[in-house]
Design a protein around this motif. Structure first.
Motif, PDB file in Angstrom:
ATOM      1  N   ALA A  38      44.595  33.867  27.398  1.00 38.76           N
ATOM      2  CA  ALA A  38      45.327  35.505  27.365  1.00 38.76           C
ATOM      3  C   ALA A  38      45.628  35.696  28.925  1.00 38.76           C
ATOM      4  CB  ALA A  38      43.999  36.261  26.960  1.00 38.76           C
ATOM      5  N   PHE A  39      44.987  35.556  29.938  1.00 39.55           N
ATOM      6  CA  PHE A  39      45.454  36.184  30.842  1.00 39.55           C
ATOM      7  C   PHE A  39      45.905  35.178  32.034  1.00 39.55           C
ATOM      8  CE2 PHE A  39      41.698  38.752  29.040  1.00 39.55           C
ATOM      9  CZ  PHE A  39      42.701  39.985  29.186  1.00 39.55           C
ATOM     10  N   LEU A  40      46.274  33.943  31.898  1.00 40.12           N
ATOM     11  CA  LEU A  40      46.822  33.261  32.586  1.00 40.12           C
ATOM     12  C   LEU A  40      48.438  33.265  32.678  1.00 40.12           C
ATOM     13  CD1 LEU A  40      47.335  30.748  34.405  1.00 40.12           C
ATOM     14  CD2 LEU A  40      47.332  29.319  32.555  1.00 40.12           C
ATOM     15  N   PRO A  41      49.022  33.686  31.578  1.00 37.82           N
ATOM     16  CA  PRO A  41      50.564  34.288  31.635  1.00 37.82           C
ATOM     17  C   PRO A  41      50.628  35.532  32.262  1.00 37.82           C
ATOM     18  CG  PRO A  41      50.014  33.321  29.579  1.00 37.82           C
ATOM     19  CD  PRO A  41      48.600  33.692  30.349  1.00 37.82           C
TER      20      PRO A  41
ATOM     21  N   THR B  49      41.672  35.466  39.925  1.00 35.56           N
ATOM     22  CA  THR B  49      41.482  36.900  40.485  1.00 35.56           C
ATOM     23  C   THR B  49      40.001  37.274  40.006  1.00 35.56           C
ATOM     24  OG1 THR B  49      42.074  38.395  38.792  1.00 35.56           O
ATOM     25  CG2 THR B  49      43.594  37.783  40.495  1.00 35.56           C
ATOM     26  N   ALA B  50      39.352  38.215  40.662  1.00 33.39           N
ATOM     27  CA  ALA B  50      37.885  38.683  40.221  1.00 33.39           C
ATOM     28  C   ALA B  50      38.209  39.346  38.838  1.00 33.39           C
ATOM     29  CB  ALA B  50      37.317  39.510  41.180  1.00 33.39           C
ATOM     30  N   ALA B  51      39.313  39.761  38.648  1.00 33.20           N
ATOM     31  CA  ALA B  51      39.628  40.701  37.499  1.00 33.20           C
ATOM     32  C   ALA B  51      39.182  40.105  36.019  1.00 33.20           C
ATOM     33  CB  ALA B  51      40.844  41.366  37.148  1.00 33.20           C
ATOM     34  N   ILE B  52      39.531  38.705  36.011  1.00 33.84           N
ATOM     35  CA  ILE B  52      39.403  37.915  34.980  1.00 33.84           C
ATOM     36  C   ILE B  52      37.781  37.627  34.504  1.00 33.84           C
ATOM     37  CG2 ILE B  52      39.544  35.650  35.694  1.00 33.84           C
ATOM     38  CD1 ILE B  52      41.218  34.865  33.246  1.00 33.84           C
TER      39      ILE B  52
END
Length: 570
Positions: free
Chosen positions: A417-420, A432-435
């Motif tokens: 979901a958050f790689l792109p 990042t720390a956000a993921i």
């Protein structure tokens, strides 16, 4: 408009409550539905040449998949056997006989569940290895050059069985507390021998709970990553969780389709076990007349107490003692003795910037996850219990999904979901720390939600209704009436999030990046590099931190809040 009213609430539901429900839908959709949806889409995607379900067919036909699937299934089943034998034996002994220090005994029995998987595996490696500081002086350690017996299929099953044993213990202890005392006393008055009372009265009543605990232990074993990673990778025993890690670690996002299929298999196994548990619990549920709950009256004989304490010492104390003694050895390969024991290894790891950064990152991420989970849980529990609606009920169910499926599946879903780059922002969160924080928020939300929901359902809803009629707004009702009534449960849930997230490895192993290490990742990396003494020192420090948090939770929480803590459920 009517459909909107029906979906988000009834006629009593105000505009502010509908906006709150809508915001929660967006939140759960972003951190749960979207990532898991990406996982499903990827798993069912076409193959490299565009053939329908090509990725799934290629992955399922691979020999490595079959081997990992078979190992996951069989070793999980064997581990459940270990959990049932140990958990049932200890629960019956502690629950049916009076003995001193029973609370301490229960806490020690729950230790394997409280201590993170990777640290538990490492402590058993140190206990049964050729350099074991406890077995070597007794002449019981394997000869130098001989492999550690835990790097094998049975070793993995044994340690997983010990780790998940408390799940069976908790289930049977809870069932024993609901056994009517009148039934047991009537059997005694009729001169029925104690063994027959156990076989004919008590065991049939606790059997459904034992089965439920066993299925929970199976689900936990299927999704376990820490123990298969530390024992299975060196022992060349692949399981689905470690195969996903090795594929992603070796080939990167290019194998996303393959690992998505593996994650889907893991999810199906876990969901099938939980569905079977729900069906069996419904079918096997017994109607028991209310009355005085059973309480043990007979004191355990001394030989039985000695046997129980010896068993608990082997399970909970000896491995940790081996870990502590290993951490006092100045270098790898040096046998432990009082002459060589020192704190040099602690000085080295504390001087290591990556280790101190890992402690800081874990504390920051787990603390932030706890605060945000509590902040989301309060309005969600309020709407679910005071203004129920189809949308809020669906949110309540969807929030459970990341906790039900294995952690490896959640981590992979976050990558997909958050790689792109994010739409509109053009920024990728991967690396990042956000993921990591988003994964923690999705995974650990039920740890706060369940105790808060239970507390909210036990509170009087009439107070909120009276306040609404008196003209108090939504913020006042939530802040002055609802929040105080569930505060203890929310604090207990938040503490559980901190304790669980601080040492977790399953999510972090796939999502960490340089500069964003966590404690679990550092223990795994140091052991993987062969620096077992440094790994032992970091493990001891993190265990001390965990025990300090347990003590803080015990002291600061009382009543309903304290009862949500895991050691109060034994």
């Amino acid at each position: 408009m009517a459909a909107d009213l029906h979906l988000l609430g009834d006629r009593r539901t105000g505009g502010g409550e509908r906006m709150l429900a809508l915001a929660l839908c967006v939140y759960v959709g972003l951190i749960t539905v979207w990532p898991l949806g990406q996982l499903l889409l990827t798993a069912f995607g076409p193959g490299d040449e565009g053939q329908l379900l090509g990725t799934m067919r290629d992955t399922l036909s691979a020999r490595a998949t079959g081997r990992a699937f078979w190992n996951t299934l069989t070793l999980s089943l064997v581990s459940v056997g270990v959990s049932v034998v140990l958990g049932a034996g200890l629960a019956l002994a502690v629950g049916l006989m009076r003995m001193p220090f029973r609370a301490v005994l229960s806490f020690l029995i729950l230790m394997p569940l409280i201590i993170p998987s990777q640290i538990l595996a490492l402590s058993w490696i140190e206990l049964l290895g050729s350099q074991s500081p406890i077995l070597s002086p007794l002449g019981l350690a394997p000869a130098p050059g001989q492999g550690n017996p835990l790097y094998s299929r049975m070793g993995i099953a044994l340690v997983m069985g010990i780790e998940h044993m408390p799940l069976v213990f908790i289930a049977i202890r809870a069932a024993l507390k609901s056994v009517p005392a009148d039934l047991v006393e009537a059997a005694r008055i009729a001169s029925v021998p104690p063994a027959r009372v156990l076989a004919r009265v008590i065991l049939p009543l606790v059997a459904p709970s034992a089965l439920a605990g066993a299925l929970l232990a199976f689900t936990a074993a299927v999704g376990n990553f820490g123990i298969p990673a530390l024992l299975g990778i060196p022992g060349r025993v692949p399981m689905l969780t470690t195969l996903i890690y090795q594929r992603l670690n070796g080939f990167g996002p290019s194998v996303a389709g393959q690992v998505a299929v593996l994650a889907l298999i893991l999810t199906l196994i876990a969901v099938a076990a939980l569905a079977l548990r729900a069906v069996l619990m419904r079918q096997l549920r017994m109607r028991i007349e209310g009355g005085r709950a059973f309480a043990p009256t007979r004191r355990a004989p001394l030989w039985a107490q000695a046997l129980i304490w010896a068993g608990v010492a082997v399970i909970a104390i000896l491995p940790l003692a081996a870990l502590v003694l290993t951490s006092l050895v100045p270098a790898i390969g040096v046998p432990f003795s009082r002459e060589v024991a020192s704190l040099d290894q602690y000085a080295r790891v504390l001087a290591n910037a990556a280790v101190t950064r890992a402690f800081g990152n874990s504390l920051m991420l787990s603390g932030a996850a706890a605060i945000l989970c509590v902040a989301v849980t309060l309005p969600l529990a309020y709407l679910a219990t005071r203004r129920p609606s189809p949308a809020v009920t669906a949110l309540d169910l969807l929030a459970e999904a990341p906790w039900v499926v294995p952690g490896t599946v959640v981590a992979l879903a976050m990558i997909l979901a958050f790689l792109p780059p994010l739409p509109l922002l053009g920024v990728s969160l991967y690396g990042t720390a956000a993921i990591l924080l988003i994964a923690y928020l999705a995974r650990f939300l039920p740890l706060v939600l369940r105790p808060v929901m239970a507390a909210a359902q036990g509170a009087d809803p009439g107070l909120d209704e009276a306040a609404r009629i008196a003209g108090l707004g939504l913020a006042d009702r939530m802040g002055r009436i609802f929040a105080p009534s569930v505060l203890a449960a929310a604090l207990a849930g938040g503490m559980l999030v901190v304790m669980t997230a601080m040492n977790e490895l399953t999510l972090s192993a796939l999502l960490w990046s340089s500069g964003h290490e966590t404690i679990g990742v550092m223990v795994f990396s140091l052991q993987y590099e062969g620096n077992s003494t440094a790994a032992a020192a970091v493990s001891v420090l993190s265990t001390l931190l965990l025990l300090a948090l347990c003590a803080l939770a015990q002291v600061s929480l009382r009543g309903a809040g304290a009862r949500a803590l895991p050691w109060h459920q034994g």
